[in-house]
Design an enzyme around this catalytic site. Structure first.
Site, PDB file in Angstrom:
ATOM      1  N   SER A 118     -29.778 -25.310 -36.744  1.00 26.58           N
ATOM      2  CA  SER A 118     -30.755 -25.022 -37.801  1.00 26.58           C
ATOM      3  C   SER A 118     -30.541 -23.631 -38.377  1.00 26.58           C
ATOM      4  O   SER A 118     -31.039 -23.334 -39.453  1.00 26.58           O
ATOM      5  CB  SER A 118     -32.180 -25.068 -37.230  1.00 26.58           C
ATOM      6  OG  SER A 118     -32.460 -26.338 -36.748  1.00 26.58           O
ATOM      7  N   HIS A 139     -27.239 -31.316 -40.759  1.00 24.19           N
ATOM      8  CA  HIS A 139     -28.555 -30.884 -40.296  1.00 24.19           C
ATOM      9  C   HIS A 139     -29.581 -31.997 -40.511  1.00 24.19           C
ATOM     10  O   HIS A 139     -30.074 -32.201 -41.622  1.00 24.19           O
ATOM     11  CB  HIS A 139     -28.960 -29.601 -41.041  1.00 24.19           C
ATOM     12  CG  HIS A 139     -30.215 -28.976 -40.520  1.00 24.19           C
ATOM     13  ND1 HIS A 139     -31.259 -28.592 -41.316  1.00 24.19           N
ATOM     14  CD2 HIS A 139     -30.596 -28.690 -39.252  1.00 24.19           C
ATOM     15  CE1 HIS A 139     -32.230 -28.088 -40.577  1.00 24.19           C
ATOM     16  NE2 HIS A 139     -31.846 -28.137 -39.316  1.00 24.19           N
ATOM     17  N   GLU A 151     -29.093 -32.560 -44.393  1.00 19.98           N
ATOM     18  CA  GLU A 151     -28.454 -31.507 -45.185  1.00 19.98           C
ATOM     19  C   GLU A 151     -27.002 -31.398 -44.723  1.00 19.98           C
ATOM     20  O   GLU A 151     -26.751 -31.288 -43.521  1.00 19.98           O
ATOM     21  CB  GLU A 151     -29.169 -30.164 -44.972  1.00 19.98           C
ATOM     22  CG  GLU A 151     -30.562 -30.132 -45.564  1.00 19.98           C
ATOM     23  CD  GLU A 151     -31.291 -28.808 -45.316  1.00 19.98           C
ATOM     24  OE1 GLU A 151     -31.814 -28.238 -46.274  1.00 19.98           O
ATOM     25  OE2 GLU A 151     -31.348 -28.358 -44.156  1.00 19.98           O
ATOM     26  N   ASN A 189     -35.714 -25.459 -44.589  1.00 25.35           N
ATOM     27  CA  ASN A 189     -36.389 -24.406 -43.830  1.00 25.35           C
ATOM     28  C   ASN A 189     -36.527 -23.114 -44.638  1.00 25.35           C
ATOM     29  O   ASN A 189     -37.468 -22.351 -44.440  1.00 25.35           O
ATOM     30  CB  ASN A 189     -35.661 -24.140 -42.507  1.00 25.35           C
ATOM     31  CG  ASN A 189     -35.881 -25.279 -41.528  1.00 25.35           C
ATOM     32  OD1 ASN A 189     -36.806 -26.069 -41.691  1.00 25.35           O
ATOM     33  ND2 ASN A 189     -35.034 -25.376 -40.512  1.00 25.35           N
TER      34      ASN A 189
HETATM   35  P1  NAD Z   1     -33.547 -29.832 -27.101  1.00 23.86           P
HETATM   36  O1  NAD Z   1     -33.866 -28.651 -26.268  1.00 23.86           O
HETATM   37  O2  NAD Z   1     -34.527 -30.967 -27.210  1.00 23.86           O
HETATM   38  O3  NAD Z   1     -32.146 -30.466 -26.636  1.00 23.86           O
HETATM   39  C1  NAD Z   1     -31.001 -29.697 -26.386  1.00 23.86           C
HETATM   40  C2  NAD Z   1     -30.166 -30.446 -25.349  1.00 23.86           C
HETATM   41  O4  NAD Z   1     -28.908 -29.798 -25.230  1.00 23.86           O
HETATM   42  C3  NAD Z   1     -30.810 -30.456 -23.938  1.00 23.86           C
HETATM   43  O5  NAD Z   1     -30.937 -31.789 -23.466  1.00 23.86           O
HETATM   44  C4  NAD Z   1     -29.807 -29.652 -23.107  1.00 23.86           C
HETATM   45  O6  NAD Z   1     -29.688 -30.086 -21.772  1.00 23.86           O
HETATM   46  C5  NAD Z   1     -28.514 -29.916 -23.881  1.00 23.86           C
HETATM   47  N1  NAD Z   1     -27.447 -28.973 -23.553  1.00 23.86           N
HETATM   48  C6  NAD Z   1     -27.539 -27.635 -23.323  1.00 23.86           C
HETATM   49  N2  NAD Z   1     -26.327 -27.151 -22.990  1.00 23.86           N
HETATM   50  C7  NAD Z   1     -25.455 -28.193 -23.001  1.00 23.86           C
HETATM   51  C8  NAD Z   1     -24.069 -28.320 -22.712  1.00 23.86           C
HETATM   52  N3  NAD Z   1     -23.338 -27.270 -22.359  1.00 23.86           N
HETATM   53  N4  NAD Z   1     -23.509 -29.538 -22.814  1.00 23.86           N
HETATM   54  C9  NAD Z   1     -24.238 -30.619 -23.184  1.00 23.86           C
HETATM   55  N5  NAD Z   1     -25.565 -30.555 -23.454  1.00 23.86           N
HETATM   56  C10 NAD Z   1     -26.163 -29.354 -23.366  1.00 23.86           C
HETATM   57  O7  NAD Z   1     -33.214 -29.244 -28.568  1.00 23.86           O
HETATM   58  P2  NAD Z   1     -33.293 -29.993 -29.983  1.00 23.86           P
HETATM   59  O8  NAD Z   1     -34.618 -29.740 -30.592  1.00 23.86           O
HETATM   60  O9  NAD Z   1     -32.777 -31.378 -29.823  1.00 23.86           O
HETATM   61  O10 NAD Z   1     -32.252 -29.127 -30.831  1.00 23.86           O
HETATM   62  C11 NAD Z   1     -30.862 -29.328 -30.747  1.00 23.86           C
HETATM   63  C12 NAD Z   1     -30.181 -28.723 -31.960  1.00 23.86           C
HETATM   64  O11 NAD Z   1     -30.721 -29.309 -33.140  1.00 23.86           O
HETATM   65  C13 NAD Z   1     -30.387 -27.213 -32.120  1.00 23.86           C
HETATM   66  O12 NAD Z   1     -29.217 -26.653 -32.637  1.00 23.86           O
HETATM   67  C14 NAD Z   1     -31.523 -27.120 -33.124  1.00 23.86           C
HETATM   68  O13 NAD Z   1     -31.506 -25.924 -33.868  1.00 23.86           O
HETATM   69  C15 NAD Z   1     -31.215 -28.306 -34.011  1.00 23.86           C
HETATM   70  N6  NAD Z   1     -32.336 -28.865 -34.780  1.00 23.86           N
HETATM   71  C16 NAD Z   1     -33.559 -29.037 -34.197  1.00 23.86           C
HETATM   72  C17 NAD Z   1     -34.597 -29.602 -34.951  1.00 23.86           C
HETATM   73  C18 NAD Z   1     -35.951 -29.842 -34.340  1.00 23.86           C
HETATM   74  O14 NAD Z   1     -36.919 -30.046 -35.096  1.00 23.86           O
HETATM   75  N7  NAD Z   1     -36.095 -29.860 -33.021  1.00 23.86           N
HETATM   76  C19 NAD Z   1     -34.374 -30.006 -36.269  1.00 23.86           C
HETATM   77  C20 NAD Z   1     -33.109 -29.847 -36.826  1.00 23.86           C
HETATM   78  C21 NAD Z   1     -32.094 -29.279 -36.063  1.00 23.86           C
END
Ligand code: NAD
Length: 290
Positions: A118, A139, A151, A189
């Site tokens: 993000s 994204h 995106e 965002n």
């Molecule tokens: P989350 O915390 O729900 O999930 C992240 C996952 O990554 C966890 O299950 C964790 O165990 C795993 N992880 C960490 N290190 C790892 C590794 N070395 N190998 C494999 N897996 C690993 O987070 P999320 O909300 O799903 O966000 C994930 C990405 O998406 C981020 O970059 C975030 O910025 C982006 N994002 C989030 C949203 C949102 O609304 N939550 C929206 C758009 C984008």
């Protein structure tokens, strides 16, 4: 054409991406740090497919086929036949860099890489890989199976063929791709979070109460959710971190995070996920906290 997809990170976003990719007919490999997290992710995908089934969006056969398309693994060696790998792991640059470092030796030379970040620069992440021309941002919005937008962000080196292949895949996933340049917070965002931050300033300065601010924006601007309700839904820590990225990345005081938002985060009042933010969610109905 992209047919085999790897998803790294099986959290909120990763399991949603695996869901829509499998529903689009792709073979999916989903990786995370532990079997437990992967099994929990599969369970969530099952629940979300059930919801789509109940709403008549999919039938039993499609559900079974979609579940069947997703294989879980903790070993990147299983990503060797992927056409595209989408990284959706924790939002920390060091974590993402480490993932690319251990993943890349297992990939085909022509495999594409995408990140769901993000806030981290796509160009900088691309430069940490062996294939900046075949790397881009993809994204998705949360929850992925429901939200139509994706995106698509080019890094400075992303080539046209990569962008087109990923755009075509986005359409197959039933998403509406929108191209955004690689600037802090991209489009949604960049526009949404300053509005949320301004709503917090409006509260901070006593212009309106939580109720009046949310009601005003729902009835006066036709927003389905008030900005403070939305902030609680997104998570106040996430709102603050996007404002910090904008403030630092664009060096413009108009993105200064509201001190009241900072205070809520310091208190651990992060919104729905902690049952308290601009509303208290402990009772049957949310109650404004100011
Ligand atoms: P989350 O915390 O729900 O999930 C992240 C996952 O990554 C966890 O299950 C964790 O165990 C795993 N992880 C960490 N290190 C790892 C590794 N070395 N190998 C494999 N897996 C690993 O987070 P999320 O909300 O799903 O966000 C994930 C990405 O998406 C981020 O970059 C975030 O910025 C982006 N994002 C989030 C949203 C949102 O609304 N939550 C929206 C758009 C984008």
């Amino acid at each position: 054409m992209i047919e085999r997809i790897g998803v790294v990170g099986a959290g909120q976003m990763g399991h949603g991406i695996a869901h829509v990719a499998a529903l689009a007919g792709c073979e999916v490999r989903m990786a995370d740090v532990s079997e437990d997290r992967l099994r929990a992710a599969l369970e969530k995908i099952g629940h979300n497919l059930d919801r789509q089934l109940r709403r008549g969006v999919i039938d039993e056969y499609t559900k079974a086929k979609t579940v069947d398309q997703i294989k879980i693994t903790t070993n990147f060696a299983d990503f060797g036949d992927c056409d595209l790998v989408i990284e959706a792991a924790t939002e920390k640059e060091a974590v993402k860099r480490d993932i690319f470092k251990s993943l890349i030796p297992h990939l085909r030379d022509d495999a594409l890489l995408a990140t769901n970040t993000s806030s981290i620069s796509i160009t900088r992440l691309a430069a940490a890989t062996d294939r900046p021309s075949r790397f881009m941002g993809m994204h998705f919005m949360n929850p992925v199976p429901v939200m139509l937008l994706v995106e698509l962000i080019r890094g400075i080196a992303t080539d046209d063929a990569t962008f087109e292949e990923v755009r075509e895949l986005s359409l197959r996933m039933g998403k509406h791709p929108v191209a955004a340049e690689d600037f802090p917070a991209f489009i949604v965002n960049r526009i949404l979070l300053p509005m949320v931050n301004e709503a917090v300033y409006t509260l901070y300065e006593g212009v309106g109460s939580v109720d009046s601010i949310d009601m005003a924006m729902k009835l006066g601007a036709n927003h389905p959710m008030g900005p403070l309700e939305l902030a609680d839904f997104i998570g106040l820590d996430v709102c603050l971190s996007v404002m910090q990225v904008l403030y630092e990345g664009l060096a413009d005081s108009k993105y200064r995070p509201c001190p009241l938002l900072v205070k809520y985060v310091e208190a651990g009042w992060l919104g729905r996920k902690t049952n308290r933010g601009f509303y208290d969610y402990n009772g049957p109905d949310p109650i404004p906290t100011r």
